[in-house]
Design an enzyme around this catalytic site. Structure first.
Site, PDB file in Angstrom:
ATOM      1  N   LYS A 197      77.979  11.404  12.113  1.00 54.39           N
ATOM      2  CA  LYS A 197      76.603  11.649  11.710  1.00 54.39           C
ATOM      3  C   LYS A 197      76.605  12.607  10.516  1.00 54.39           C
ATOM      4  CE  LYS A 197      73.758  14.715  12.166  1.00 54.39           C
ATOM      5  NZ  LYS A 197      73.119  14.527  10.819  1.00 54.39           N
ATOM      6  N   CYS A 245      81.143  27.865   3.135  1.00 55.08           N
ATOM      7  CA  CYS A 245      81.340  28.722   4.314  1.00 55.08           C
ATOM      8  C   CYS A 245      82.341  29.821   4.039  1.00 55.08           C
ATOM      9  CB  CYS A 245      81.834  27.865   5.460  1.00 55.08           C
ATOM     10  SG  CYS A 245      83.344  26.987   5.020  1.00 55.08           S
ATOM     11  N   GLU A 285      74.801  34.963   6.348  1.00 56.17           N
ATOM     12  CA  GLU A 285      75.364  34.111   5.300  1.00 56.17           C
ATOM     13  C   GLU A 285      74.313  33.924   4.199  1.00 56.17           C
ATOM     14  OE1 GLU A 285      76.407  30.421   7.121  1.00 56.17           O
ATOM     15  OE2 GLU A 285      78.353  30.398   6.217  1.00 56.17           O
ATOM     16  N   GLU A 290      83.893  24.210  13.344  1.00 55.87           N
ATOM     17  CA  GLU A 290      84.073  24.864  12.033  1.00 55.87           C
ATOM     18  C   GLU A 290      82.703  25.402  11.638  1.00 55.87           C
ATOM     19  OE1 GLU A 290      88.217  24.139  11.457  1.00 55.87           O
ATOM     20  OE2 GLU A 290      86.740  25.454  10.527  1.00 55.87           O
TER      21      GLU A 290
HETATM   22  N1  LIG Z   1      83.600  26.354   8.825  1.00 55.69           N
HETATM   23  C1  LIG Z   1      83.534  25.368   7.953  1.00 55.69           C
HETATM   24  O1  LIG Z   1      84.518  24.665   7.639  1.00 55.69           O
HETATM   25  C2  LIG Z   1      82.210  25.052   7.311  1.00 55.69           C
HETATM   26  C3  LIG Z   1      82.204  24.162   6.240  1.00 55.69           C
HETATM   27  C4  LIG Z   1      80.970  23.849   5.649  1.00 55.69           C
HETATM   28  C5  LIG Z   1      79.785  24.435   6.110  1.00 55.69           C
HETATM   29  N2  LIG Z   1      79.859  25.297   7.153  1.00 55.69           N
HETATM   30  C6  LIG Z   1      78.643  25.938   7.635  1.00 55.69           C
HETATM   31  O2  LIG Z   1      77.570  24.982   7.704  1.00 55.69           O
HETATM   32  C7  LIG Z   1      76.337  25.636   7.396  1.00 55.69           C
HETATM   33  C8  LIG Z   1      75.647  24.895   6.271  1.00 55.69           C
HETATM   34  O3  LIG Z   1      75.581  23.523   6.542  1.00 55.69           O
HETATM   35  P1  LIG Z   1      74.248  22.905   7.180  1.00 55.69           P
HETATM   36  O4  LIG Z   1      73.039  23.587   6.679  1.00 55.69           O
HETATM   37  O5  LIG Z   1      74.334  21.428   7.048  1.00 55.69           O
HETATM   38  O6  LIG Z   1      74.459  23.331   8.706  1.00 55.69           O
HETATM   39  P2  LIG Z   1      73.658  22.785   9.960  1.00 55.69           P
HETATM   40  O7  LIG Z   1      74.314  23.373  11.136  1.00 55.69           O
HETATM   41  O8  LIG Z   1      72.189  22.989   9.783  1.00 55.69           O
HETATM   42  O9  LIG Z   1      73.886  21.200   9.946  1.00 55.69           O
HETATM   43  C9  LIG Z   1      75.185  20.704  10.055  1.00 55.69           C
HETATM   44  C10 LIG Z   1      75.097  19.290  10.623  1.00 55.69           C
HETATM   45  O10 LIG Z   1      74.568  19.376  11.926  1.00 55.69           O
HETATM   46  C11 LIG Z   1      73.439  18.530  12.047  1.00 55.69           C
HETATM   47  N3  LIG Z   1      72.551  19.112  13.049  1.00 55.69           N
HETATM   48  C12 LIG Z   1      71.560  20.004  12.882  1.00 55.69           C
HETATM   49  N4  LIG Z   1      70.993  20.295  14.073  1.00 55.69           N
HETATM   50  C13 LIG Z   1      71.627  19.552  15.006  1.00 55.69           C
HETATM   51  C14 LIG Z   1      71.523  19.383  16.415  1.00 55.69           C
HETATM   52  N5  LIG Z   1      70.608  20.057  17.129  1.00 55.69           N
HETATM   53  N6  LIG Z   1      72.374  18.535  17.045  1.00 55.69           N
HETATM   54  C15 LIG Z   1      73.294  17.843  16.338  1.00 55.69           C
HETATM   55  N7  LIG Z   1      73.463  17.960  15.001  1.00 55.69           N
HETATM   56  C16 LIG Z   1      72.625  18.801  14.361  1.00 55.69           C
HETATM   57  C17 LIG Z   1      72.882  18.461  10.661  1.00 55.69           C
HETATM   58  O11 LIG Z   1      72.074  17.314  10.500  1.00 55.69           O
HETATM   59  C18 LIG Z   1      74.148  18.379   9.845  1.00 55.69           C
HETATM   60  O12 LIG Z   1      74.622  17.072   9.853  1.00 55.69           O
HETATM   61  C19 LIG Z   1      76.685  27.041   7.008  1.00 55.69           C
HETATM   62  O13 LIG Z   1      76.536  27.907   8.096  1.00 55.69           O
HETATM   63  C20 LIG Z   1      78.164  26.945   6.640  1.00 55.69           C
HETATM   64  O14 LIG Z   1      78.841  28.174   6.808  1.00 55.69           O
HETATM   65  C21 LIG Z   1      81.031  25.636   7.768  1.00 55.69           C
HETATM   66  O1  LIG Z   2      82.092  25.198   3.124  1.00 58.31           O
HETATM   67  C1  LIG Z   2      83.245  25.339   3.476  1.00 58.31           C
HETATM   68  C2  LIG Z   2      84.241  24.230   3.284  1.00 58.31           C
HETATM   69  O2  LIG Z   2      85.200  24.313   4.298  1.00 58.31           O
HETATM   70  C3  LIG Z   2      84.718  24.202   1.882  1.00 58.31           C
HETATM   71  S1  LIG Z   2      86.412  24.418   1.625  1.00 58.31           S
HETATM   72  O3  LIG Z   2      87.145  23.724   2.722  1.00 58.31           O
HETATM   73  O4  LIG Z   2      86.710  25.838   1.597  1.00 58.31           O
HETATM   74  O5  LIG Z   2      86.692  23.765   0.329  1.00 58.31           O
END
Ligand SMILES: NC(=O)c1ccc[n+]([C@@H]2O[C@H](COP(=O)([O-])OP(=O)(O)OC[C@H]3O[C@@H](n4cnc5c(N)ncnc54)[C@H](O)[C@@H]3O)[C@@H](O)[C@H]2O)c1
Ligand SMILES: O=C[C@H](O)CS(=O)(=O)O
Length: 491
Positions: A189, A299, A395, A265
């Protein structure tokens, strides 16, 4: 599903973008509820595509397809799975320009960054094509003379994959690759802001010849409903999630009843520490790379910049000069280094954090307010930041660099660790004893030492504390998609 010329006119191979969801090897162009949702370019507002807004019913179908396909996929030899993954890697690289254009148009990041993300995503496919053939077991000396003990590893089964908008290609590839290599099948998804990158990967997998049902995509705006089905359906063995910590907690609660395997993650709050003995130019280069990549929407971005008192002013001056050179604009234009934020909501969040810092005494050296054009936010530098400010705890997810001054090494480590997050941390210094002790004292899954760039497929990416658990990439990454079985044979 309809595609607009704002998208297709930009592609060398318009067939790369397929119609709708992808379930059991077929393109699902209609939602059972007759709903569609739009994908728009955050830089211009242009509508790129209308996608069928799939939900629970389609998710259930996709899970059934993945469950039916999984035994046959796992029964293939590791080499057969590896060969298909290598084909996918080749197709991603061959179509990297179009994949980058799709990514920039739907997410906003500068095209060169998008191209880099596509190659980064492809590197995971290549890496786990190789790892597929190295899922080794063990033999263990029996505990009695007539016992023979061996250990084998088997795929967990159907994996539900939920990914964010900020790296719509690489975050999917980083999960898809080890899952498929291990013999699992996937229901994905993608974020509803950026589904096109995932749909393009599905098209490439179709062209590569992956069997029907091995990979399925359910695009939809009702994330909660899709997620609930993935978490509750007993045919799903594991959830692999990348996104915010809050959503991660929702998914963990939803998976508790089924005791599902999980990889999380989650969010970050990276400290970026500059000690007095740092190479100042290298530290500024690292701060720019870490802070402003993806307009600060990653992130692992530097979220708090801690600078030791002795070099504070010199560092701030050089950082300010470098930030002033960053070009903000439409990521499809040559030379742009900062694109728009993903949504108006994202801009409002950054405005809140900067406003709170200003009220609590931070000095805004440059930037500090949206440009007023769509969701563009300028590079922003604050000094006089303190731990009482929200941006020290939350964040930022925007191009805002708050600088905190500190006096001692111990103070820097204490400040850096004063967060519930534990994904990435960075520091610059030369004294080898201090470097060793600080690296060991920082409570993070990833520590960049004299570098601001830590992203690679060869290393284990992941966090501790409320940044999650599990590791992606490296020799460790495939373990998250395997069950260990121990065989005890009486002879
Ligand atoms: N640790 C990592 O590798 C990593 C990498 C990229 C982003 N992030 C984190 O992701 C966040 C930003 O991304 P975002 O705004 O898309 O995050 P988000 O948690 O809002 O959404 C992530 C995914 O989850 C889905 N989602 C939202 N609510 C849901 C629910 N109740 N049940 C199931 N799925 C649901 C969203 O549609 C999306 O596909 C930041 O906190 C960032 O730090 C972490
Ligand atoms: O947003 C965080 C992702 O994990 C990006 S990266 O893996 O650091 O390139």
């Amino acid at each position: 599903m309809t595609l607009t010329s704002a998208l297709t006119d930009r592609l060398k191979e318009p067939r790369l973008i397929a119609a709708g969801g992808f379930i059991n090897g077929k393109w699902n162009t209609v939602s059972s509820r007759g709903k569609v949702f739009r994908v728009a370019n955050p830089a211009t507002g242009e509508v790129l595509a209308q996608i069928p807004d799939l939900s629970t019913h389609a998710t259930h179908e996709a899970i059934d397809a993945a469950h039916a396909a999984q035994p046959g996929w796992a029964a293939k030899s590791a080499k057969e799975r590896a060969d298909l993954l290598k084909k996918l890697n080749r197709l991603m690289v061959e179509n990297a320009d179009d994949l980058a254009t799709i990514l920039t148009l739907e997410m906003g990041k500068p095209w060169k960054e998008a191209h880099g993300e596509v190659l980064y995503g492809a590197s995971f496919i290549e890496w786990f094509a190789e790892e597929a053939r190295r899922v080794y077991g063990d033999t263990i000396p029996g505990h009695t003379a007539n016992t023979r003990i061996s250990v084998i590893k088997q795929p967990v089964g159907v994996v539900g994959v939920i990914t964010p908008w900020n790296f719509p290609n690489a975050m999917l590839a980083r999960k898809l690759a080890p899952a498929l290599a291990a013999g699992c099948t996937v229901v994905s998804k993608p974020a509803s802001e950026t589904p096109l990158s995932a749909l393009a990967i599905a098209r490439l997998m179709e062209w590569a010849g992956f069997p029907a049902g091995v990979f399925n995509i359910v695009p939809g705006t009702d994330s909660a409903a899709i997620g609930q089905e993935l978490c509750a359906n007993p045919k799903v063995a594991k959830i692999s999630f990348t996104g915010s910590t809050n959503v991660g907690k929702i998914l963990m609660r939803q998976c508790a009843d089924g005791i599902k395997r999980m990889s999380m993650e989650l969010g970050g709050n990276a400290p970026f520490i500059v000690f007095d003995d740092a190479d100042l130019d290298a530290a500024v280069d690292g701060a720019i790379a870490s802070k402003f990549r993806n307009a600060g929407q990653t992130c692992v971005c530097a979220n708090r910049v801690y600078v030791q008192a002795g070099i504070h002013d010199a560092f701030v001056d050089r950082l300010k000069d470098r930030m002033a050179q960053l070009r903000l604009g439409n990521g499809m234009e040559e030379g742009i280094e900062l694109g728009p934020l993903i949504t108006d909501k994202a801009v409002s969040k950054v405005e809140e954090l900067v406003g709170d810092a200003r009220e609590l005494g931070a000095d805004i050296i440059m930037g500090g307010a949206p440009t007023g054009e769509r969701t563009f936010y300028p590079p922003t530098l604050l000094v006089g930041a303190t731990k009482d400010m929200r941006l020290a705890r939350e964040e930022i997810f925007g191009p805002v660099a708050p600088v905190f001054k500190f006096e001692t090494v111990e103070e820097a480590v204490e400040l850096a660790n004063a967060t519930e997050f534990g994904l990435a941390a960075y520091f610059y210094g030369k004294d080898i004893s201090k470097v060793t002790k600080v690296a060991e004292a920082l409570q993070y899954g990833i520590v960049g030492i004299n570098t601001g760039m830590i992203s690679t497929e060869v290393a284990p990416f992941g966090g501790v504390k409320q940044s999650g658990f599990g590791r992606e990439g490296s020799k460790f990454g495939i373990e998250d998609y395997l069950n260990i079985k121990y065989l005890c044979l009486a002879v």
